[in-house]
Design an enzyme around this catalytic site. Structure first.
Site, short mmCIF file in Angstrom:
data_model
loop_
_atom_site.label_atom_id
_atom_site.label_comp_id
_atom_site.label_asym_id
_atom_site.label_seq_id
_atom_site.Cartn_x
_atom_site.Cartn_y
_atom_site.Cartn_z
N ASP A 122 36.05 29.40 33.54
CA ASP A 122 37.00 30.21 34.30
C ASP A 122 36.35 30.88 35.50
O ASP A 122 37.00 31.07 36.53
CB ASP A 122 37.62 31.27 33.38
CG ASP A 122 38.82 30.74 32.60
OD1 ASP A 122 39.17 29.55 32.78
OD2 ASP A 122 39.39 31.50 31.81
N ARG A 161 36.27 31.47 41.45
CA ARG A 161 35.57 31.41 42.73
C ARG A 161 36.22 30.35 43.64
O ARG A 161 36.41 30.58 44.84
CB ARG A 161 34.10 31.09 42.48
CG ARG A 161 33.20 31.22 43.70
CD ARG A 161 31.74 31.03 43.32
NE ARG A 161 31.27 32.05 42.40
CZ ARG A 161 31.00 31.86 41.11
NH1 ARG A 161 31.19 30.65 40.57
NH2 ARG A 161 30.57 32.84 40.35
N ASP A 206 41.22 40.87 39.62
CA ASP A 206 41.26 42.32 39.75
C ASP A 206 40.36 42.83 40.87
O ASP A 206 39.42 42.17 41.30
CB ASP A 206 40.85 42.99 38.43
CG ASP A 206 39.60 42.39 37.80
OD1 ASP A 206 38.65 42.07 38.54
OD2 ASP A 206 39.56 42.24 36.57
N ARG A 221 26.36 59.44 37.78
CA ARG A 221 27.12 60.45 37.05
C ARG A 221 28.61 60.20 37.24
O ARG A 221 29.02 59.28 37.94
CB ARG A 221 26.73 61.84 37.54
CG ARG A 221 25.27 62.19 37.25
CD ARG A 221 24.99 63.66 37.55
NE ARG A 221 25.18 63.97 38.97
CZ ARG A 221 24.25 63.82 39.89
NH1 ARG A 221 23.06 63.32 39.55
NH2 ARG A 221 24.49 64.15 41.15
N ASP A 242 34.85 56.61 34.97
CA ASP A 242 33.82 55.65 35.37
C ASP A 242 34.33 54.70 36.43
O ASP A 242 33.54 54.02 37.09
CB ASP A 242 33.34 54.85 34.16
CG ASP A 242 32.46 55.67 33.23
OD1 ASP A 242 32.12 56.81 33.59
OD2 ASP A 242 32.12 55.17 32.14
N TYR A 249 38.95 42.28 32.51
CA TYR A 249 38.36 43.61 32.38
C TYR A 249 39.41 44.66 31.98
O TYR A 249 39.15 45.55 31.16
CB TYR A 249 37.70 43.99 33.70
CG TYR A 249 36.75 45.16 33.68
CD1 TYR A 249 36.52 45.90 32.52
CD2 TYR A 249 36.07 45.52 34.83
CE1 TYR A 249 35.63 46.97 32.51
CE2 TYR A 249 35.19 46.59 34.84
CZ TYR A 249 34.98 47.31 33.68
OH TYR A 249 34.11 48.36 33.70
N LEU A 267 41.98 44.43 30.09
CA LEU A 267 42.25 44.39 28.65
C LEU A 267 41.16 45.13 27.88
O LEU A 267 41.44 45.90 26.96
CB LEU A 267 42.34 42.93 28.19
CG LEU A 267 42.61 42.70 26.70
CD1 LEU A 267 43.96 43.28 26.30
CD2 LEU A 267 42.56 41.21 26.37
N SER A 268 39.90 44.92 28.27
CA SER A 268 38.79 45.60 27.61
C SER A 268 38.85 47.11 27.80
O SER A 268 38.35 47.87 26.96
CB SER A 268 37.45 45.07 28.15
OG SER A 268 37.32 43.69 27.93
N GLN A 310 32.84 39.13 40.90
CA GLN A 310 31.96 38.15 41.55
C GLN A 310 31.55 38.53 42.96
O GLN A 310 30.52 38.08 43.45
CB GLN A 310 32.66 36.78 41.58
CG GLN A 310 32.91 36.20 40.20
CD GLN A 310 33.65 34.87 40.26
OE1 GLN A 310 34.36 34.58 41.22
NE2 GLN A 310 33.50 34.06 39.23
#
Length: 291
Positions: free
Chosen positions: A68, A73, A143, A153, A172, A185, A187-188, A242
């Site tokens: 994928d 890319r 994304d 920080r 973050d 990402y 979903l995570s 990427q």
């Protein structure tokens, strides 16, 4: 369709042998195969090498040999030409690749016989505005991610949708995802799964330092602006994980639906939820293996 651009992930095991077999099959069946010059030389097939621009202009289809990541890319590179893409999976279970290695030649026969359809996917465009001027423009399929570096920080981001203030996040980072990127990402980070035929945008905070900061689903024509207020260290904008660009304090990142769409060749009706279930079950099994 008889002119194929072949994109190869040279890091995959036995890829040179598989690529050689595919090239021979296509040429025997009256097709022309083109490759990037560097890739062609690496495979000992310099006769097939052409400049990148010529490859994109002349190929009627981009045939991607990899996973994928390689397909993402390639989809970005050819989006402006509208060239359709199809992937032969040499990686793990893929959401985007269409063909598994054992099915390669029957699938290519279907392709030559016109037994396929085109599936279009929404893409994202991100611009970085610095002191009132655009300094970078990036295209992505999954994304746009604004995130702090590993040792930085906590960072502060102010977000607007269609020039309306949404909130200020201490987090973050922030993910702005397409439906295709909802299983990546986002979903995570706790974002929802969205079926890929929809057009919409997802906003998912990364590790926010408040309990009320939740993912949002917004209209596809929305314009999202994220202002970088402050952060202790490096802050990056990355597209599809990427391509990255380093951000500074007071930079603005503006994300909207791209004018161009990714075009994928499909040979069969895809069962999205079967692929999703297999991916989630695979992640669960991998987690068990580390216990």
């Amino acid at each position: 369709m008889n002119v194929f651009g072949l994109v190869v992930n040279l890091n995959k095991k036995e890829v040179d042998e598989v690529a050689g077999q595919i090239i021979r099959w296509l040429e025997i069946n009256g097709c022309r195969v083109l490759m990037e010059e560097e890739t062609a030389r690496s495979l000992g097939l310099a006769r097939l090498g052409v400049p990148q621009r010529q490859l994109v202009e002349q190929a009627q289809c981009m045939l991607v040999l990899g996973g994928d990541g390689t397909l993402l890319r390639t989809a970005r590179r050819v989006a402006f030409s509208g060239t359709p893409v199809i992937g032969i999976n040499l990686g793990h279970l893929g959401f985007l690749t269409e063909i598994d290695i054992p099915d390669t030649f029957p699938s290519l026969r279907k392709l030559l016989d016109g037994q396929y359809y085109i599936e279009e996917r929404m893409m994202l465009e991100a611009r970085v505005i610095r002191q009132g001027a655009a300094v970078e423009k990036l295209l992505g399929l999954n994304d746009a991610v604004i995130t702090k570096g590993a040792f930085a920080r906590i960072s502060y981001f102010e977000m607007y949708v269609n020039d309306e203030y949404v909130n200020t996040y201490s987090a973050d980072g922030i993910i702005i995802a397409s439906p295709t990127g909802s299983t990546a990402y986002s979903l995570s980070a706790g974002g929802p799964v969205v079926t890929p035929e929809l057009d919409l945008m997802l906003i998912t905070p990364i590790c926010p330092h408040t309990l009320w900061a939740r993912p949002m689903v917004i209209a596809p024509d929305s314009v999202v602006r994220v202002d970088v207020l402050k952060g202790g260290g490096e802050i990056m904008l990355t597209m599809d994980g990427q391509h990255g660009f380093s951000l500074r304090r007071n930079d603005q990142v503006v994300v909207r639906r791209a004018e161009k769409r990714a075009r994928f060749i499909r040979l069969k009706s895809r069962d999205f939820f079967t692929v999703l279930r297999k991916k989630l079950e695979g992640n669960r099994d991998n987690a068990k293996g580390t216990e």
